[in-house]
Enzyme design. Structure first.
Site, PDB file in Angstrom:
ATOM      1  N   ALA A   1       0.900  -7.038   5.052  1.00 19.21           N
ATOM      2  CA  ALA A   1       0.360  -7.738   3.886  1.00 19.21           C
ATOM      3  C   ALA A   1       0.507  -9.248   4.078  1.00 19.21           C
ATOM      4  O   ALA A   1      -0.423 -10.013   3.818  1.00 19.21           O
ATOM      5  CB  ALA A   1       1.095  -7.285   2.621  1.00 19.21           C
TER       6      ALA A   1
ATOM      7  N   LYS B   1       0.837  -1.203   0.000  1.00 15.33           N
ATOM      8  CA  LYS B   1       0.000   0.000   0.000  1.00 15.33           C
ATOM      9  C   LYS B   1       0.867   1.246   0.000  1.00 15.33           C
ATOM     10  O   LYS B   1       2.026   1.229   0.426  1.00 15.33           O
ATOM     11  CB  LYS B   1      -0.934   0.032   1.227  1.00 15.33           C
ATOM     12  CG  LYS B   1      -0.251   0.059   2.608  1.00 15.33           C
ATOM     13  CD  LYS B   1       0.201   1.419   3.117  1.00 15.33           C
ATOM     14  CE  LYS B   1       0.893   1.350   4.463  1.00 15.33           C
ATOM     15  NZ  LYS B   1       1.675   2.526   4.820  1.00 15.33           N
TER      16      LYS B   1
ATOM     17  N   ASP C   1      -2.269  -1.764   9.801  1.00 13.13           N
ATOM     18  CA  ASP C   1      -2.361  -1.822   8.336  1.00 13.13           C
ATOM     19  C   ASP C   1      -2.910  -3.152   7.818  1.00 13.13           C
ATOM     20  O   ASP C   1      -3.119  -3.298   6.611  1.00 13.13           O
ATOM     21  CB  ASP C   1      -0.961  -1.637   7.715  1.00 13.13           C
ATOM     22  CG  ASP C   1      -0.462  -0.197   7.791  1.00 13.13           C
ATOM     23  OD1 ASP C   1      -1.292   0.715   7.906  1.00 13.13           O
ATOM     24  OD2 ASP C   1       0.756  -0.010   7.725  1.00 13.13           O
TER      25      ASP C   1
ATOM     26  N   GLY D   1       4.563  -4.245   4.159  1.00  9.82           N
ATOM     27  CA  GLY D   1       4.849  -5.600   3.700  1.00  9.82           C
ATOM     28  C   GLY D   1       4.546  -6.664   4.744  1.00  9.82           C
ATOM     29  O   GLY D   1       3.946  -7.702   4.419  1.00  9.82           O
TER      30      GLY D   1
HETATM   31  C1  LIG Z   1       2.381   4.409   9.155  1.00  8.12           C
HETATM   32  C2  LIG Z   1       1.323   3.430   8.723  1.00  8.12           C
HETATM   33  O1  LIG Z   1       1.871   2.449   7.875  1.00  8.12           O
HETATM   34  C3  LIG Z   1       0.239   4.170   7.941  1.00  8.12           C
HETATM   35  O2  LIG Z   1      -0.614   3.312   7.276  1.00  8.12           O
HETATM   36  C4  LIG Z   1       0.705   2.741   9.905  1.00  8.12           C
HETATM   37  O3  LIG Z   1       0.123   3.680  10.771  1.00  8.12           O
HETATM   38  C5  LIG Z   1       1.667   1.847  10.665  1.00  8.12           C
HETATM   39  O4  LIG Z   1       1.056   0.619  10.771  1.00  8.12           O
HETATM   40  P1  LIG Z   1       1.787  -0.686  11.374  1.00  8.12           P
HETATM   41  O5  LIG Z   1       3.180  -0.783  10.857  1.00  8.12           O
HETATM   42  O6  LIG Z   1       0.828  -1.817  11.181  1.00  8.12           O
HETATM   43  O7  LIG Z   1       1.879  -0.262  12.843  1.00  8.12           O
HETATM   44  P2  LIG Z   1       1.594  -1.067  14.172  1.00  8.12           P
HETATM   45  O8  LIG Z   1       2.349  -2.352  14.170  1.00  8.12           O
HETATM   46  O9  LIG Z   1       0.145  -1.067  14.439  1.00  8.12           O
HETATM   47  O10 LIG Z   1       2.305  -0.041  15.153  1.00  8.12           O
HETATM   48  C6  LIG Z   1       3.710   0.120  15.205  1.00  8.12           C
HETATM   49  C7  LIG Z   1       3.994   1.358  16.040  1.00  8.12           C
HETATM   50  O11 LIG Z   1       3.719   2.549  15.266  1.00  8.12           O
HETATM   51  C8  LIG Z   1       3.131   3.547  16.076  1.00  8.12           C
HETATM   52  N1  LIG Z   1       1.754   3.828  15.592  1.00  8.12           N
HETATM   53  C9  LIG Z   1       1.168   3.016  14.665  1.00  8.12           C
HETATM   54  C10 LIG Z   1      -0.110   3.302  14.205  1.00  8.12           C
HETATM   55  C11 LIG Z   1      -0.774   4.432  14.726  1.00  8.12           C
HETATM   56  N2  LIG Z   1      -2.007   4.747  14.331  1.00  8.12           N
HETATM   57  N3  LIG Z   1      -0.168   5.214  15.657  1.00  8.12           N
HETATM   58  C12 LIG Z   1       1.087   4.939  16.064  1.00  8.12           C
HETATM   59  O12 LIG Z   1       1.633   5.669  16.889  1.00  8.12           O
HETATM   60  C13 LIG Z   1       3.143   3.021  17.494  1.00  8.12           C
HETATM   61  O13 LIG Z   1       4.355   3.441  18.085  1.00  8.12           O
HETATM   62  C14 LIG Z   1       3.165   1.517  17.278  1.00  8.12           C
HETATM   63  O14 LIG Z   1       3.733   0.832  18.375  1.00  8.12           O
HETATM   64  N1  LIG Z   2       6.372 -10.954   7.084  1.00 11.27           N
HETATM   65  C1  LIG Z   2       7.181  -9.925   7.350  1.00 11.27           C
HETATM   66  N2  LIG Z   2       7.689  -9.200   6.341  1.00 11.27           N
HETATM   67  C2  LIG Z   2       8.511  -8.155   6.593  1.00 11.27           C
HETATM   68  N3  LIG Z   2       8.889  -7.780   7.826  1.00 11.27           N
HETATM   69  C3  LIG Z   2       8.411  -8.450   8.864  1.00 11.27           C
HETATM   70  C4  LIG Z   2       7.542  -9.543   8.674  1.00 11.27           C
HETATM   71  N4  LIG Z   2       7.204 -10.008   9.869  1.00 11.27           N
HETATM   72  C5  LIG Z   2       7.845  -9.247  10.768  1.00 11.27           C
HETATM   73  N5  LIG Z   2       8.592  -8.304  10.186  1.00 11.27           N
HETATM   74  C6  LIG Z   2       9.399  -7.281  10.895  1.00 11.27           C
HETATM   75  O1  LIG Z   2       8.667  -6.055  10.819  1.00 11.27           O
HETATM   76  C7  LIG Z   2       9.526  -4.963  10.468  1.00 11.27           C
HETATM   77  C8  LIG Z   2       8.718  -3.983   9.607  1.00 11.27           C
HETATM   78  O2  LIG Z   2       8.482  -4.613   8.388  1.00 11.27           O
HETATM   79  P1  LIG Z   2       7.511  -4.100   7.235  1.00 11.27           P
HETATM   80  O3  LIG Z   2       8.150  -4.526   5.967  1.00 11.27           O
HETATM   81  O4  LIG Z   2       6.124  -4.517   7.485  1.00 11.27           O
HETATM   82  O5  LIG Z   2       7.637  -2.530   7.428  1.00 11.27           O
HETATM   83  P2  LIG Z   2       6.809  -1.354   6.837  1.00 11.27           P
HETATM   84  O6  LIG Z   2       6.459  -1.667   5.425  1.00 11.27           O
HETATM   85  O7  LIG Z   2       7.584  -0.104   7.096  1.00 11.27           O
HETATM   86  O8  LIG Z   2       5.493  -1.366   7.690  1.00 11.27           O
HETATM   87  P3  LIG Z   2       4.306  -0.301   7.738  1.00 11.27           P
HETATM   88  O9  LIG Z   2       4.194   0.339   6.385  1.00 11.27           O
HETATM   89  O10 LIG Z   2       3.129  -1.186   8.068  1.00 11.27           O
HETATM   90  O11 LIG Z   2       4.686   0.642   8.824  1.00 11.27           O
HETATM   91  C9  LIG Z   2      10.698  -5.593   9.731  1.00 11.27           C
HETATM   92  O12 LIG Z   2      11.877  -4.861   9.935  1.00 11.27           O
HETATM   93  C10 LIG Z   2      10.778  -7.002  10.307  1.00 11.27           C
HETATM   94  O13 LIG Z   2      11.703  -7.046  11.380  1.00 11.27           O
END
Ligand SMILES: C[C@](O)(CO)[C@H](O)COP(=O)(O)OP(=O)(O)OC[C@H]1O[C@@H](n2ccc(N)nc2=O)[C@H](O)[C@@H]1O
Ligand SMILES: Nc1ncnc2c1ncn2[C@@H]1O[C@H](COP(=O)(O)OP(=O)(O)OP(=O)(O)O)[C@@H](O)[C@H]1O
Length: 304
Positions: free
Chosen positions: A106, A11, A138, A103
């Site tokens: 997803a 996304k 997400d 990712g």
């Molecule tokens: C930045 C985005 O990717 C936008 O879509 C999301 O808000 C992040 O989503 P995500 O990676 O699934 O995040 P989560 O695993 O739920 O949260 C990771 C950390 O991001 C921060 N977090 C996330 C979502 C949110 N609405 N507020 C936050 O402050 C918090 O510190 C949380 O502990």
């Molecule tokens: N299936 C997975 N694929 C990728 N990373 C994973 C997975 N499961 C756990 N992780 C951990 O989660 C961390 C964040 O990975 P991800 O690729 O989802 O980040 P992101 O795309 O920045 O997430 P978001 O956009 O939801 O904030 C990675 O550094 C890894 O340590």
């Protein structure tokens, strides 16, 4: 032996408005999610115990077993179904890791769909969406796909009225960014200021309804961008470079560091990709279109 394969998209947030920090450590968001054609595949097969294996160039950056979000999804679904998570999940990873393109989320969504089918649970999309929301902000959108407004932590979704399709170029960074670190920097920058409630941008929703890429390019926005740029100053120059070379809009994807460029055509995207790669600040560029479907089975269920 049963084998189910699910394809799931990355996304980009067309808009990411971040409200005040809540007592639970999260922020209320008003975001417009858009699913794009960069896909992971999650394959689920019968196995005596939970195993998670990742393949692809970034496999080393992805944790295995129960630390993997897909493994956590399988464990949660199994617990709700009153069974053991006896599954081998193989993730064919193409979505950049820690890139702000969700990712891991997803893969969790794909694992829910794959295990639901493999175990013959047939819980339905609504029940799976409930489990998805428990796994991460997400994850529900990765199930839904398309273009959708997300409220709350991002998990309260409403499909958006959107016409046509859009062409994107994504600039992948050499090193990932941790989402909590970017939110923390955003809080630090905002300390002492009154933060308004997050609200969806009307010009952006109008651009989507009209299917107007020029208006959409102008309306793209991300409240986490100043924080990510403070942590990675080179990203500011990269976004500018894109705007100077034909991008209709340029924005940080989610919490970054991936940068998203909206372009008017595939040819414009190919030309821009070359310019971005030549900057040296980019590990790779990817070409994609959106919106695309959420997590979907790509093989028929194979019975034992
Ligand atoms: C930045 C985005 O990717 C936008 O879509 C999301 O808000 C992040 O989503 P995500 O990676 O699934 O995040 P989560 O695993 O739920 O949260 C990771 C950390 O991001 C921060 N977090 C996330 C979502 C949110 N609405 N507020 C936050 O402050 C918090 O510190 C949380 O502990
Ligand atoms: N299936 C997975 N694929 C990728 N990373 C994973 C997975 N499961 C756990 N992780 C951990 O989660 C961390 C964040 O990975 P991800 O690729 O989802 O980040 P992101 O795309 O920045 O997430 P978001 O956009 O939801 O904030 C990675 O550094 C890894 O340590």
């Amino acid at each position: 032996m049963g084998h189910v394969a699910v394809r799931v998209p990355a996304k980009v947030n067309l808009q990411l408005a971040v409200g005040p920090l809540r007592a639970d450590g999260y922020h209320d968001l008003a975001t417009v999610f858009h699913a794009v054609s960069l896909f992971d595949e999650v394959h689920a097969e019968d196995c005596p115990a939970l195993e998670v294996v990742t393949t692809g160039p970034q496999a080393d950056a992805v944790p295995g077993g129960a630390d993997n979000l897909a493994g956590r999804a399988a464990t949660l679904l199994a617990a709700r179904a009153g069974r053991a998570p006896e599954v081998r999940l193989t993730i064919r990873k193409d979505i950049p890791v820690a890139g702000g393109m969700a990712g891991g989320s997803a893969d969790a969504a794909a694992a829910l769909v794959a295990c639901d089918a493999l175990w013959g649970l047939d819980l339905g999309r609504e029940a799976l969406a409930g489990l998805a929301a428990e796994l991460g902000s997400d994850v529900p959108f990765a199930l839904l796909g398309g273009t959708a407004v997300g409220l709350g932590r991002g998990e309260r979704l409403t499909p958006a009225l959107a016409r046509g399709g859009f062409t994107w170029v994504f600039a992948l960074a050499h090193q990932g960014l941790a989402t909590p670190q970017v939110f923390a920097e955003c809080d630090r920058q905002r300390a002492g200021t009154a933060v308004p409630e997050a609200a969806v941008s009307e010009p952006l929703m109008a651009a989507l309804r009209a299917g107007d890429p020029v208006a959409l390019g102008r309306a793209l926005g991300n409240d986490l961008q100043p924080a990510a740029l403070a942590l990675r100053p080179e990203l500011g120059a990269l976004l500018e470079l894109g705007r100077a070379h034909g991008a209709l809009g340029a924005v940080l994807s989610g919490s970054g560091p991936t940068c998203a460029f909206l372009v008017e055509s595939r040819d414009a995207g190919l030309a821009l990709g070359d310019v971005l790669l030549a900057s040296g600040d980019v590990r790779d560029v990817r070409h994609a279109h959106g919106p695309v479907h959420g997590a979907r089975t790509i093989t028929p269920r194979v019975e034992d």
